[in-house]
Design an enzyme around this catalytic site. Structure first.
Site, mmCIF file in Angstrom:
data_model
loop_
_atom_site.group_PDB
_atom_site.id
_atom_site.type_symbol
_atom_site.label_atom_id
_atom_site.label_comp_id
_atom_site.label_asym_id
_atom_site.label_seq_id
_atom_site.Cartn_x
_atom_site.Cartn_y
_atom_site.Cartn_z
ATOM 1 N N ASP A 34 0.844 -1.198 0.000
ATOM 2 C CA ASP A 34 0.000 0.000 0.000
ATOM 3 C C ASP A 34 0.881 1.252 0.000
ATOM 4 O OD1 ASP A 34 -1.747 2.063 0.416
ATOM 5 O OD2 ASP A 34 -2.404 1.407 2.411
ATOM 6 N N GLU A 74 33.311 8.102 12.566
ATOM 7 C CA GLU A 74 33.243 7.979 11.103
ATOM 8 C C GLU A 74 33.798 6.621 10.697
ATOM 9 O OE1 GLU A 74 35.525 9.845 7.271
ATOM 10 O OE2 GLU A 74 34.666 11.312 8.661
ATOM 11 N N ARG A 81 40.401 23.224 3.088
ATOM 12 C CA ARG A 81 39.212 22.479 3.505
ATOM 13 C C ARG A 81 38.032 23.378 3.884
ATOM 14 N NH1 ARG A 81 39.908 16.833 4.908
ATOM 15 N NH2 ARG A 81 42.005 16.182 4.347
ATOM 16 N N GLU A 109 31.092 9.507 3.073
ATOM 17 C CA GLU A 109 31.689 9.516 4.417
ATOM 18 C C GLU A 109 30.642 9.963 5.443
ATOM 19 O OE1 GLU A 109 35.051 12.138 4.182
ATOM 20 O OE2 GLU A 109 36.246 10.739 2.998
ATOM 21 N N GLU A 138 29.011 10.539 8.937
ATOM 22 C CA GLU A 138 29.427 10.615 10.342
ATOM 23 C C GLU A 138 28.209 10.451 11.244
ATOM 24 O OE1 GLU A 138 33.080 13.768 9.459
ATOM 25 O OE2 GLU A 138 31.132 14.507 10.123
ATOM 26 N N ARG A 154 31.472 18.627 0.015
ATOM 27 C CA ARG A 154 31.544 18.519 1.468
ATOM 28 C C ARG A 154 30.295 19.001 2.221
ATOM 29 N NH1 ARG A 154 36.499 18.138 3.734
ATOM 30 N NH2 ARG A 154 36.066 19.706 5.320
ATOM 31 N N GLU A 199 35.772 10.889 15.442
ATOM 32 C CA GLU A 199 35.783 12.184 14.753
ATOM 33 C C GLU A 199 36.127 13.300 15.747
ATOM 34 O OE1 GLU A 199 35.752 14.234 12.382
ATOM 35 O OE2 GLU A 199 35.840 12.820 10.726
ATOM 36 N N HIS A 221 30.391 13.810 3.457
ATOM 37 C CA HIS A 221 31.144 14.221 2.269
ATOM 38 C C HIS A 221 30.963 13.164 1.187
ATOM 39 C CE1 HIS A 221 34.108 16.380 5.227
ATOM 40 N NE2 HIS A 221 32.887 16.905 5.237
#
Length: 443
Positions: free
Chosen positions: A53, A195, A315, A131, A133, A334, A188, A244
């Site tokens: 359903d 992670e 970064r 990746e 986390e 990211r 992490e 990421h």
């Protein structure tokens, strides 16, 4: 990926004493759903005759058009290792309508449509390395999650500081038993945050693996008296959880993103793809960061990207180019978080990148400075926009973008937009503890 036949699955189920099979699929908001059947119904399911359903599933259909069929993908057959008696297996399914056509609102089908567009442009595969986390919280005597973290560890810490190590190790062993190739597992940055990275795969398998990963993490955490959450920002003042997504396009065995003659080793295709991602980033954020809470993560100072830019080393921008070259040349986007529906998130990023390739969009200059320390004027000067600051702004950007709307299709877009407007309105009208703390005595 194992190419099981119907006969293989029936034989293995009997040999391994499988008693129940979960026919699994994903709703529009990314939640895993399943129809559990006894072994006696497995052959019927493998013949694509199992009905359910659809009106009961978030973002699917109205009650008057509710009949839908589950078409199992035989390559996704796996037996859950944590059930030893009356064993349970799983098959991930595509959703079809009674007339034999794919249901246009099925997230897995939406990603398949995006991949078809890539194929029509000559790309045989989109490889994705996700990746995701997550945080581990302690549970109370009733098994409900508390806000007490299971450790006070930091980046790459070990036991006894990282009390989640045994739980994380068992998650890794379970995933490996289910066919995952685990590349790394570590604590992490934030206390209680973890992670586990698994090997890249083609886009459909990668999205399937993200969903399986979430199920395994939550199941094993509960066995350790912990609650695992993929909520993007469960705690104020510490890093949030991202997902990421490393991605590349292939033509046969050739990585279309690599050019050994280029200074950075990036092909024109890779540059156009990145330009497409950057152009459409503000519009696909509602899909890659789909909750009110997602935008609490996308703020300066906590390693999450909030600016639309790229770099080969820095970064702080939204796109980073990892150092590996050759077959491993890839683009790391990211901003997505693990609350995203992985099928929809990969579909919109792929379509954004393909638009960049089709229209040969020019890639802006890289941003190799720390964007977090730039003033607003400096960012404007360098043409670096911000990602949306809340869900409402993200939804407004989404609805104005033809490329992203087309990637989702009318059915999914309409239902997603309605559900998220309700979420925003509930949040907007709620009185939050912070407001009472700030104002109840002041006024």
């Amino acid at each position: 990926m194992v190419n099981y036949t119907k006969e293989d699955i029936l034989r293995i189920a009997k040999e391994q004493n499988v008693r129940f099979i979960r026919l699994q699929f994903t709703d529009l908001l990314g939640s895993i759903k399943n129809v559990e059947i006894p072994l006696s119904q497995l052959e019927k399911a493998l013949d694509n005759k199992m009905m359910f359903d659809g009106s009961s599933i978030e973002g699917y259909v109205r009650i008057e058009e509710s009949d839908m069929y589950l078409y199992p993908d035989l390559s996704t057959w796996v037996i859950f290792p944590w059930v030893t008696e009356d064993r349970v297996a799983r098959l991930i399914c595509d959703i079809y309508l009674p007339d034999g056509k794919p249901f246009p609102g099925d997230p897995r089908g939406i990603l398949k449509r995006a991949l078809q567009s890539a194929e029509e442009m000559g790309y045989t595969a989109m490889n994705v390395g996700p990746e995701p986390e997550f945080f581990l919280f302690k549970t109370d005597e009733k098994g409900n999650p508390t806000m007490e973290l299971n450790d006070q560890g930091g980046y790459f810490d070990l036991a006894p500081t990282d009390l989640g190590e045994n739980c994380r190790r068992e998650i890794v062993l379970t995933l490996e038993e289910m066919g995952f190739e685990i590349e790394a597992s570590h604590h992490e940055v934030a206390p209680g945050q973890h992670e586990i990275d698994f090997k890249y795969a083609d886009a459909i398998k990668a999205a399937d693996q993200i969903q399986t990963f979430k199920l395994v993490v939550k199941t094993i955490a509960r066995q350790h008296g912990l609650h695992a959450t993929f909520m993007p920002k469960p705690l104020f003042g510490v890093n949030g959880s991202g997902m990421h997504c490393h991605q590349s396009l292939f033509k046969g065995n050739v990585n279309a993103f690599y050019d050994e003659k280029d200074k950075l080793g990036l092909s024109a295709t890779a540059r156009h793809y990145m330009a497409g991602i950057l152009k459409h980033a503000r519009s696909f954020t509602a899909i890659t960061n789909p909750t009110v809470n997602s935008f609490k993560r996308l703020v300066p100072g906590y390693e999450a990207p909030c600016y639309v830019a790229w770099s080969a080393s820095n970064r702080s921008p939204m796109i980073r180019i990892p150092a590996s070259r050759g077959l491993s040349t890839r683009v790391e986007v990211r901003n997505p978080d693990p609350a995203a529906n992985p099928y929809l998130a990969l579909a919109v990023m792929l379509k954004a990148g393909l638009d960049g390739i089709q229209n040969k969009l020019a890639l802006p200059a890289p941003t190799d400075r720390n964007i977090y320390v730039m003033s607003e004027e400096e960012r404007e000067e360098q043409g670096i926009p911000s990602l949306p600051s809340d869900l409402k702004e993200a939804l407004q950007e989404l609805i104005r973008n033809d490329v992203i709307c087309e990637a989702l299709g009318e059915h999914a877009l309409t239902h997603f937009f309605e559900l998220k407007e309700i979420e925003w309105d509930m949040y907007r009208t709620q009185v939050h503890p912070w407001e009472r703390e700030q104002y109840i005595t002041l006024y």
